[in-house]
Design a protein around this motif. Sequence first.
Motif, PDB file in Angstrom:
ATOM      1  N   ASN A 162       0.796  -1.224   0.000  1.00  0.00           N
ATOM      2  CA  ASN A 162       0.000   0.000   0.000  1.00  0.00           C
ATOM      3  C   ASN A 162       0.828   1.273   0.000  1.00  0.00           C
ATOM      4  O   ASN A 162       0.322   2.338  -0.343  1.00  0.00           O
ATOM      5  CB  ASN A 162      -0.922   0.017   1.228  1.00  0.00           C
ATOM      6  N   HIS A 163       2.093   1.177   0.378  1.00  0.00           N
ATOM      7  CA  HIS A 163       2.904   2.377   0.504  1.00  0.00           C
ATOM      8  C   HIS A 163       4.181   2.284  -0.331  1.00  0.00           C
ATOM      9  O   HIS A 163       4.221   2.787  -1.436  1.00  0.00           O
ATOM     10  CB  HIS A 163       3.203   2.656   1.984  1.00  0.00           C
TER      11      HIS A 163
ATOM     12  N   LYS B  76      -2.614   5.815  -1.373  1.00  0.00           N
ATOM     13  CA  LYS B  76      -2.167   5.027  -0.232  1.00  0.00           C
ATOM     14  C   LYS B  76      -3.373   4.564   0.583  1.00  0.00           C
ATOM     15  O   LYS B  76      -4.167   5.369   1.053  1.00  0.00           O
ATOM     16  CB  LYS B  76      -1.215   5.841   0.643  1.00  0.00           C
ATOM     17  N   ALA B  77      -3.507   3.254   0.729  1.00  0.00           N
ATOM     18  CA  ALA B  77      -4.670   2.686   1.411  1.00  0.00           C
ATOM     19  C   ALA B  77      -4.450   2.634   2.918  1.00  0.00           C
ATOM     20  O   ALA B  77      -3.332   2.722   3.426  1.00  0.00           O
ATOM     21  CB  ALA B  77      -4.951   1.291   0.869  1.00  0.00           C
ATOM     22  N   HIS B  78      -5.552   2.469   3.622  1.00  0.00           N
ATOM     23  CA  HIS B  78      -5.532   2.334   5.075  1.00  0.00           C
ATOM     24  C   HIS B  78      -4.896   0.999   5.478  1.00  0.00           C
ATOM     25  O   HIS B  78      -5.042   0.002   4.780  1.00  0.00           O
ATOM     26  CB  HIS B  78      -6.966   2.414   5.604  1.00  0.00           C
TER      27      HIS B  78
ATOM     28  N   ASP C 236      -4.782  -2.005   8.237  1.00  0.00           N
ATOM     29  CA  ASP C 236      -5.592  -2.619   9.288  1.00  0.00           C
ATOM     30  C   ASP C 236      -4.685  -3.028  10.451  1.00  0.00           C
ATOM     31  O   ASP C 236      -4.282  -4.184  10.573  1.00  0.00           O
ATOM     32  CB  ASP C 236      -6.327  -3.830   8.714  1.00  0.00           C
ATOM     33  N   TRP C 237      -4.384  -2.063  11.317  1.00  0.00           N
ATOM     34  CA  TRP C 237      -3.457  -2.317  12.425  1.00  0.00           C
ATOM     35  C   TRP C 237      -4.036  -3.312  13.419  1.00  0.00           C
ATOM     36  O   TRP C 237      -3.298  -4.149  13.962  1.00  0.00           O
ATOM     37  CB  TRP C 237      -3.116  -1.001  13.136  1.00  0.00           C
TER      38      TRP C 237
ATOM     39  N   SER D 226     -13.419  -5.266   7.853  1.00  0.00           N
ATOM     40  CA  SER D 226     -12.584  -4.126   7.455  1.00  0.00           C
ATOM     41  C   SER D 226     -12.768  -3.811   5.972  1.00  0.00           C
ATOM     42  O   SER D 226     -12.738  -4.718   5.135  1.00  0.00           O
ATOM     43  CB  SER D 226     -11.108  -4.437   7.732  1.00  0.00           C
TER      44      SER D 226
ATOM     45  N   GLU E 147     -10.673  -2.325   4.133  1.00  0.00           N
ATOM     46  CA  GLU E 147      -9.363  -2.551   3.516  1.00  0.00           C
ATOM     47  C   GLU E 147      -8.595  -3.547   4.385  1.00  0.00           C
ATOM     48  O   GLU E 147      -7.748  -3.167   5.178  1.00  0.00           O
ATOM     49  CB  GLU E 147      -8.589  -1.241   3.371  1.00  0.00           C
TER      50      GLU E 147
END
Length: 455
Positions: free
Chosen positions: A70-71, A192-194, A196-197, A244, A246
């Motif tokens: 994602n980053h 840039k996507a979130h 999921d921490w 979620s 994402e």
Amino acid sequence: MRKEDGSIVLLALISVVALMDCLDGTIVNVALPTIASDMGVDMAAASWVTVIYFAMVAGLIVLFGRIAANHSVKMVLVVGLVLFVIGSALCVISGTFFMLIASRVVQGIGAAMMGAAVPMSCVRFFSPKVLGFAFACVTIGYSVGAALGPSVGGFLVEYLSWHAIFAINIPIGIVLVVLIHFLLKDSVPEQKAHIDWLGGVLLFAAIVALLMVFEFFEDIPFAAVSLVAFAVLLALFIRQERRSPEPLLNLSMFRSSRFDMIIAVYLIINVVYMGVLYILPFFMSINMGLSSSESGMLLLIPPIITLVFGLPIGRWSDHTGRRWFSVASGVLLLVMCVVLMLPNADSMPVMFVALALGGLVWAFCGGPVMSRVVETVSGESREMGSTMTNEAGYLGSTIGTVLFAVAFASFSGTTGVDISDVTSQVFTTGMVGVMAVGAVLAAVSAVLSYIVRDE
């Protein structure tokens, strides 16, 4: 820099990253008998030097894989290398067993970031037509690291100290950080996507609980509680991923029986091979009477075999399909375990044959099986599918080390016994038991490989 040039540079750099990762693993295996003796711990306790490292990688690699997807792959690689170098430096100055374990935690976090970025880079920058070749190159990186680790590690342990085995990572890591920073063109998604921490925390906790089941399976109440905790945490993780928008991991991958069986094959091969690799340095020391440097020279055999045959086999599988290469890796691993059960396994010719078989296992497994995993998923999931190969690899390595260490102690009756007090006869009893377990698991991997046909 042209895309083709960038791809070549990336393949070279990630292969060296793989080299350093495996270099550290093989150096540590050779040093475990010395570490156990020096710090007055038994064989099972010494296994935590390896287990804690692989546990951190297995628990965090999916999270870092999502961050890379994602980053930025480059960011994950660089930060991972920096943490790996810091962890190595802390291992060098470790004066207690607790500090060594804590230092390995830092190393493991860095290795998780490296391990997430390496296979994803193959998928992102190379076409499916050469995917087997790309993964074979990465496997060669691991093999070269494995080839250097035992000999260099054995020399350092015998003539300097086990503390010195970690210092070799520092200059290599610093050079890689500089090269990646200046030569590698970054790959950053437009949006840039979130991340999921919460899913990452739940997955990490679930994997740690699972490892506790294997580590303490003789303590029935504790193992039962750990198993329940794993089931609950896994259920919470799945619930979180489904809710979620994402998710950390696209669970639709696991709806494919093909994917499930192939990832299981790769997991099992890592379980057995890493378990064998953990046991062998102790066997060479106690039953064969070899020094650390002599054991290191013997352990050069598997990676050299992989180095010679890995690339042509990976390229071959790109043209003919992967199925029979996958079957062959399981059969070769089965034969390796059987050979190590022979009464004369402590003779040089028999040990040479066993180690050569181990090298062929990874020549047939590396490129073909890793490519099979990726080829069973499509679209965006291919990148996370590639991360799952390393997740299976590190989780399998962790389970293999724990399983073989605890099983050996159970078969040989050496739980709590200082490694220096274990006789060759007692060790042989434990050796035969764990190799029988390995042979059964290897047979399962060969059967699963046969069931899944190439598309």
